[in-house]
Design a protein around this motif. Structure first.
Motif, short mmCIF file in Angstrom:
data_model
loop_
_atom_site.label_atom_id
_atom_site.label_comp_id
_atom_site.label_asym_id
_atom_site.label_seq_id
_atom_site.Cartn_x
_atom_site.Cartn_y
_atom_site.Cartn_z
N VAL A 1 0.76 -1.29 0.11
CA VAL A 1 0.05 0.03 -0.05
C VAL A 1 0.76 1.19 -0.05
CG1 VAL A 1 -1.84 1.27 0.97
CG2 VAL A 1 -1.76 -1.22 1.12
N ASP A 2 1.91 1.23 1.00
CA ASP A 2 2.57 2.69 1.08
C ASP A 2 3.57 2.99 -0.06
OD1 ASP A 2 1.28 2.66 3.50
OD2 ASP A 2 3.03 2.08 4.62
N ASP A 3 4.12 1.96 -0.62
CA ASP A 3 5.04 2.04 -1.72
C ASP A 3 4.17 2.39 -3.09
OD1 ASP A 3 7.00 1.66 -0.22
OD2 ASP A 3 7.38 -0.51 -0.75
N PHE A 4 2.90 2.27 -3.18
CA PHE A 4 2.06 2.62 -4.33
C PHE A 4 1.78 4.13 -4.25
CE2 PHE A 4 -0.92 1.99 -7.47
CZ PHE A 4 -0.45 0.59 -8.23
N PRO A 5 2.02 4.67 -5.60
CA PRO A 5 1.95 5.95 -5.57
C PRO A 5 0.51 6.42 -5.39
CG PRO A 5 2.70 5.27 -7.69
CD PRO A 5 2.55 4.16 -6.90
N THR A 6 0.20 7.73 -4.61
CA THR A 6 -1.10 8.08 -4.10
C THR A 6 -1.86 8.37 -5.46
OG1 THR A 6 -0.09 8.98 -2.10
CG2 THR A 6 -2.43 9.63 -2.65
N ILE A 7 -2.87 7.57 -5.65
CA ILE A 7 -3.68 7.97 -6.98
C ILE A 7 -4.04 9.28 -7.08
CG2 ILE A 7 -5.45 7.10 -8.35
CD1 ILE A 7 -4.96 4.41 -6.45
N ASP A 8 -4.63 9.84 -6.08
CA ASP A 8 -5.24 11.31 -6.28
C ASP A 8 -4.10 12.14 -6.50
OD1 ASP A 8 -7.57 10.25 -6.24
OD2 ASP A 8 -7.89 10.58 -4.06
N LYS A 9 -2.79 11.97 -6.29
CA LYS A 9 -1.80 12.94 -6.27
C LYS A 9 -0.98 12.77 -7.94
CE LYS A 9 -0.61 13.61 -1.61
NZ LYS A 9 0.37 13.46 -0.64
N LEU A 10 -1.38 12.08 -8.49
CA LEU A 10 -0.63 11.76 -9.69
C LEU A 10 -0.88 12.73 -10.73
CD1 LEU A 10 -2.01 7.99 -10.50
CD2 LEU A 10 0.49 8.57 -9.79
N HIS A 11 0.19 12.93 -11.72
CA HIS A 11 -0.12 13.63 -12.74
C HIS A 11 -1.21 13.29 -13.68
CE1 HIS A 11 0.43 15.28 -16.95
NE2 HIS A 11 1.40 16.15 -16.49
N PRO A 12 -2.14 14.40 -14.06
CA PRO A 12 -3.47 14.04 -14.75
C PRO A 12 -3.27 13.05 -15.79
CG PRO A 12 -3.26 16.44 -14.59
CD PRO A 12 -2.13 15.86 -13.82
N PHE A 13 -2.03 13.10 -16.54
CA PHE A 13 -2.12 12.25 -17.68
C PHE A 13 -2.03 10.67 -17.06
CE2 PHE A 13 1.22 9.35 -20.10
CZ PHE A 13 0.39 9.17 -21.18
N TYR A 14 -1.03 10.25 -16.00
CA TYR A 14 -0.96 9.15 -15.29
C TYR A 14 -2.19 8.46 -14.47
CZ TYR A 14 4.13 9.34 -16.06
OH TYR A 14 5.16 9.26 -16.96
N HIS A 15 -2.71 9.61 -14.10
CA HIS A 15 -4.11 9.45 -13.33
C HIS A 15 -5.34 8.82 -14.28
CE1 HIS A 15 -8.03 10.29 -11.11
NE2 HIS A 15 -7.07 10.35 -10.21
N GLU A 16 -5.42 9.66 -15.42
CA GLU A 16 -6.32 9.10 -16.64
C GLU A 16 -6.01 7.81 -17.18
OE1 GLU A 16 -8.79 11.48 -17.92
OE2 GLU A 16 -9.23 10.47 -19.80
N LEU A 17 -4.45 7.68 -17.24
CA LEU A 17 -4.40 6.11 -17.62
C LEU A 17 -4.29 5.03 -16.73
CD1 LEU A 17 -2.51 5.48 -20.46
CD2 LEU A 17 -3.03 7.80 -20.34
N THR A 18 -4.39 5.56 -15.47
CA THR A 18 -4.70 4.53 -14.40
C THR A 18 -6.33 4.15 -14.51
OG1 THR A 18 -3.29 5.57 -12.94
CG2 THR A 18 -4.73 3.90 -11.95
N GLU A 19 -7.10 4.72 -14.92
CA GLU A 19 -8.37 4.96 -15.05
C GLU A 19 -8.69 3.78 -16.32
OE1 GLU A 19 -10.97 4.97 -13.13
OE2 GLU A 19 -12.52 4.69 -14.48
N ILE A 20 -7.81 4.07 -17.28
CA ILE A 20 -8.30 3.63 -18.68
C ILE A 20 -7.62 2.05 -18.60
CG2 ILE A 20 -7.42 3.59 -21.23
CD1 ILE A 20 -7.39 6.60 -20.92
N LEU A 21 -6.48 1.87 -18.10
CA LEU A 21 -5.71 0.77 -18.08
C LEU A 21 -6.03 -0.25 -16.83
CD1 LEU A 21 -2.14 1.96 -19.34
CD2 LEU A 21 -3.91 0.93 -20.78
N VAL A 22 -6.42 0.61 -15.66
CA VAL A 22 -6.30 -0.40 -14.79
C VAL A 22 -7.89 -0.33 -13.94
CG1 VAL A 22 -5.51 -0.74 -12.23
CG2 VAL A 22 -4.03 0.11 -14.16
N GLY A 23 -8.30 1.00 -13.85
CA GLY A 23 -9.76 1.10 -13.11
C GLY A 23 -9.41 1.57 -11.80
#
Ligand SMILES: Nc1nc2c(ncn2[C@@H]2O[C@H](COP(=O)(O)OP(=O)(O)OP(=O)(O)O)[C@@H](O)[C@H]2O)c(=O)[nH]1
Ligand SMILES: [Mg+2]
Length: 384
Positions: free
Chosen positions: A93-115
């Motif tokens: 949990v702790d080593d994973f980047p905080t999702i809400d702090k991601l650069h918007p590009f990575y945030h959106e790609l997390t939504e697209i590729l992972v959910g």
């Protein structure tokens, strides 16, 4: 002029940023998912914790009765087992980047590729394993302190490890989901937030990768068939001493957003969150497999959607476009660049003009805003 000498001329003015393996590594690190240490599967955690706990060598005094020596050993083993499990679970949990702090590009790609919802649920479920593990450990430690028989003590320690292992196995699918998310996301390129960025877009097979490969450090695959590029690829080059990123994207089709697949949506995310300037390639020869009309429709949609971005249009493959077809295309879209990505014709002029359109001052401001936004959010969530 031969193709080789034309190419030579092009690369002397536009300097492909030389990416050696060291700076390549540095670029990759700009992807926040690249820096996550190895995540162990649930079975690996059980095995690791078990091996740590049995390795513990007890040097208890021989003057102690056997039952007391056993008690100390079994308590220490259980404590070590629990400690090792918790360290590894917390790391997930702790080593994973905080999702809400991601650069918007990575945030959106997390939504697209992972959910994002599913990812948050999985991380939450892994985190929620810790209190019941503590509870089981405490209960069994108490039993070990009270036990009178050394066989009973061993049984108690094994029972505790068994129950903790069951909790881990019950959440194995959540750990696997996080591991898979890390794998998918760490394949994405690193993005330098403060380099002016040109994003190339257009229908499949129009020559986007050919252009990006010719002018930058990126080496995307090129093929005569459509849908070759399946993810966003970032290349680097220098234009008049200015470091520039150029982004190759998967081809997009002229259809409603709701019908677009995961691969096309990555291209849209790059346009939305990375582009300071967009270069939209059109293949008037129609060798790409789509009509000029379809390509113009898509261009109009991109223009309407990304009103804030300077948008450059280029007819590519003019070397194989029949003269009458090129004339007809010019009538439909006057004043567009005309290039041949395979030999560099017209490319340098277009890239120079494109980069001149980047408003470097406002870009710096938006980077500063993003960074200060991050530290603000950090202070809001500092107690979580
Ligand atoms: N004759 C000619 N062929 C070109 C030119 N540019 C690209 N091609 C060819 O067009 C085909 C497609 O090129 P790619 O660069 O893979 O096209 P793409 O737009 O990246 O395609 P996707 O990744 O599928 O979206 C390849 O066979 C290229 O060699 C050009 O200027 N002239
Ligand atoms: Mg491509």
């Amino acid at each position: 002029m031969s193709i080789a000498s034309l190419f030579q001329a092009l690369t002397t003015v536009l300097e492909r940023t030389h990416i050696n393996s060291e700076s390549d590594q540095e670029m990759r690190k700009l992807n926040p998912f690249r820096n996550i240490p190895t995540i162990m599967t649930a079975e690996d955690i059980i095995e690791y914790a078990h091996s740590r706990s049995v390795k513990i060598s007890m040097k208890s005094s021989l003057r102690l009765a056997r039952v007391e020596r056993t008690r100390i050993r079994e308590i220490t083993r259980l404590q070590e087992f629990t400690k090792s499990v918790k360290i590894k679970l917390k790391a997930v949990v702790d080593d994973f980047p905080t999702i809400d702090k991601l650069h918007p590009f990575y945030h959106e790609l997390t939504e697209i590729l992972v959910g994002i919802d599913k990812l948050k649920q999985s991380l939450g479920a892994v985190h929620n394993c810790i209190p019941p593990i503590d509870e089981i450990t405490n209960k069994h430690l108490e039993a070990l302190r009270l036990a009178q028989d050394h066989r009973q003590m061993k049984k108690t320690r094994r029972a505790a490890k068994g129950r903790i292992s069951s909790i881990l196995r019950a959440t194995a699918k959540n750990v696997d989901f996080v591991i898979d998310a890390k794998r998918k996301m760490s394949n994405l390129p690193g993005i330098a937030p403060n380099s002016p960025t040109i994003v190339c877009a257009g229908f499949p097979n129009v020559g986007k990768s050919t252009l990006v490969r010719a002018v930058s450090s990126a080496e995307p695959e090129i093929a005569y068939y459509p849908f070759t590029t399946k993810s966003v690829i970032v290349g680097h080059l220098k234009i008049d001493e200015q470091n520039v990123q150029i982004v190759d994207t998967p081809g997009i089709l002229d259809r409603p957003m709701s019908k677009r697949n995961e691969i096309e949506r990555q291209a849209i995310a790059a346009l939305k969150y990375l582009a300071h300037v967009i270069i939209f390639l059109i293949d008037p020869s129609e060798a790409c497999g789509w009509t000029l009309g379809d390509q113009i429709n898509l261009y109009n949609e991109v223009r309407r959607t990304f009103v804030m971005n300077p948008l450059f249009v280029a007819f590519n493959k003019i070397d194989i476009t029949p003269a009458n077809q090129l004339e007809a295309a010019r009538k439909l879209m006057p004043d567009v660049y005309e290039i041949v990505a395979t030999d560099g014709t017209g490319v340098e002029e277009m890239l120079r003009d494109a980069i001149e359109e980047v408003d470097l001052t406002s870009m710096e401001e938006s980077v500063r805003e993003f960074v200060s936004g991050l530290s603000r959010r950090e202070s809001f969530t500092s107690d979580d």
